[in-house]
Structures are given as structure tokens and as C-alpha cells.
Design a protein around this motif. Structure first.
Motif, short mmCIF file in Angstrom:
data_model
loop_
_atom_site.label_atom_id
_atom_site.label_comp_id
_atom_site.label_asym_id
_atom_site.label_seq_id
_atom_site.Cartn_x
_atom_site.Cartn_y
_atom_site.Cartn_z
N VAL A 20 0.93 -1.15 0.18
CA VAL A 20 -0.44 0.63 0.01
C VAL A 20 1.01 1.14 -0.21
CG1 VAL A 20 -1.58 -0.77 0.68
CG2 VAL A 20 -0.43 0.12 2.07
N SER A 21 2.14 0.97 0.35
CA SER A 21 2.92 2.22 0.21
C SER A 21 3.64 2.66 -1.02
CB SER A 21 4.39 2.03 1.58
OG SER A 21 3.83 1.90 2.64
N ASN A 22 3.66 1.77 -2.14
CA ASN A 22 4.34 1.76 -3.00
C ASN A 22 2.87 1.11 -4.07
OD1 ASN A 22 7.19 2.17 -2.39
ND2 ASN A 22 6.99 0.40 -1.12
N GLN A 26 2.17 -2.48 -7.88
CA GLN A 26 1.16 -3.38 -7.86
C GLN A 26 1.72 -4.67 -7.15
OE1 GLN A 26 0.92 -3.16 -12.25
NE2 GLN A 26 -0.22 -1.65 -12.30
N LEU A 27 1.87 -5.00 -6.04
CA LEU A 27 2.35 -5.96 -5.24
C LEU A 27 0.66 -5.96 -4.84
CD1 LEU A 27 5.33 -4.43 -3.31
CD2 LEU A 27 5.53 -5.53 -5.52
N LEU A 28 -0.15 -5.69 -5.15
CA LEU A 28 -1.60 -5.98 -4.62
C LEU A 28 -2.73 -6.23 -5.40
CD1 LEU A 28 -2.57 -5.46 -0.62
CD2 LEU A 28 -1.90 -7.49 -1.86
N PRO A 29 -3.51 -6.81 -5.83
CA PRO A 29 -4.50 -6.64 -6.93
C PRO A 29 -5.25 -5.87 -6.41
CG PRO A 29 -4.15 -8.74 -6.39
CD PRO A 29 -3.34 -8.88 -5.23
N ALA A 30 -5.46 -5.02 -7.55
CA ALA A 30 -6.94 -3.50 -7.06
C ALA A 30 -8.02 -3.74 -6.29
CB ALA A 30 -6.73 -3.05 -8.44
N GLY A 34 -9.38 -10.03 -4.91
CA GLY A 34 -8.27 -10.24 -5.23
C GLY A 34 -7.18 -9.71 -4.03
N GLN A 35 -6.91 -8.69 -3.69
CA GLN A 35 -6.24 -8.85 -2.14
C GLN A 35 -6.78 -9.46 -1.07
OE1 GLN A 35 -7.06 -4.60 -0.60
NE2 GLN A 35 -6.27 -3.42 -2.69
N ALA A 36 -8.08 -9.88 -0.89
CA ALA A 36 -8.07 -11.02 0.18
C ALA A 36 -7.46 -12.49 -0.46
CB ALA A 36 -9.60 -11.27 0.27
N ARG A 37 -7.18 -12.81 -1.11
CA ARG A 37 -6.81 -14.27 -2.26
C ARG A 37 -5.32 -13.46 -2.23
NH1 ARG A 37 -10.33 -18.19 -1.50
NH2 ARG A 37 -11.88 -17.64 -2.54
#
Length: 72
Positions: A20-22, A26-30, A34-37
Motif C-alpha cells: 500500500v505504500s508503493n 502493483q504488489l497487490l491486486p486492485a 484479489g487482495q483477500a486471496r
């Protein structure tokens, strides 16, 4: 240690903070699903695979075949 001097110590918290700081990385899905997975997968790796690896490193006798005993 973060820029403000505070420390995060657990991998999922560190990974989430980095993501979330970067956002440009795109380290996490939007999307929320996707974030939960992604968090689910991180927790699985930390709680299952990582712990099994450390258990084998620090207590190898629990995971090795017994050595044959020899009598003289």
C-alpha cells in the motif's frame, strides 16, 4: 524500520505495508477479492510452509529417519 522509526515485525503486515505504500509497484491486486486471496496465500505460506521449514531446521531429528544402531 520505517521512516518514522516504527518497526513492523510480521511478514503479512510488512508485505501489506510495502504494497500500500508503493502502489506503483502493483504488489497487490486492485480489487478486494484479489487482495483477500493474496493475503490468504501469504498467511498460508507463513503459517504452513514457513513453519514447517523452520521446524525441520531447528528439530531435524523429528523429520529424519532413525540412524541404524550398530553393536560391537
Amino acid at each position: 524500520m520505517r521512516d518514522d522509526g516504527s518497526v513492523l515485525t510480521e511478514f503479512p503486515a510488512i508485505a501489506y505495508w510495502l504494497a500500500v505504500s508503493n502502489p506503483q509497484a502493483q504488489l497487490l491486486p486492485a480489487d478486494a477479492e484479489g487482495q483477500a486471496r493474496a493475503l490468504e496465500a501469504m498467511d498460508y505460506v507463513v503459517a504452513t510452509l514457513h513453519m514447517q521449514g523452520f521446524s525441520r531446521m531447528f528439530r531435524p531429528v523429528n523429520f529424519a529417519r532413525p540412524r541404524p544402531t550398530t553393536t560391537r
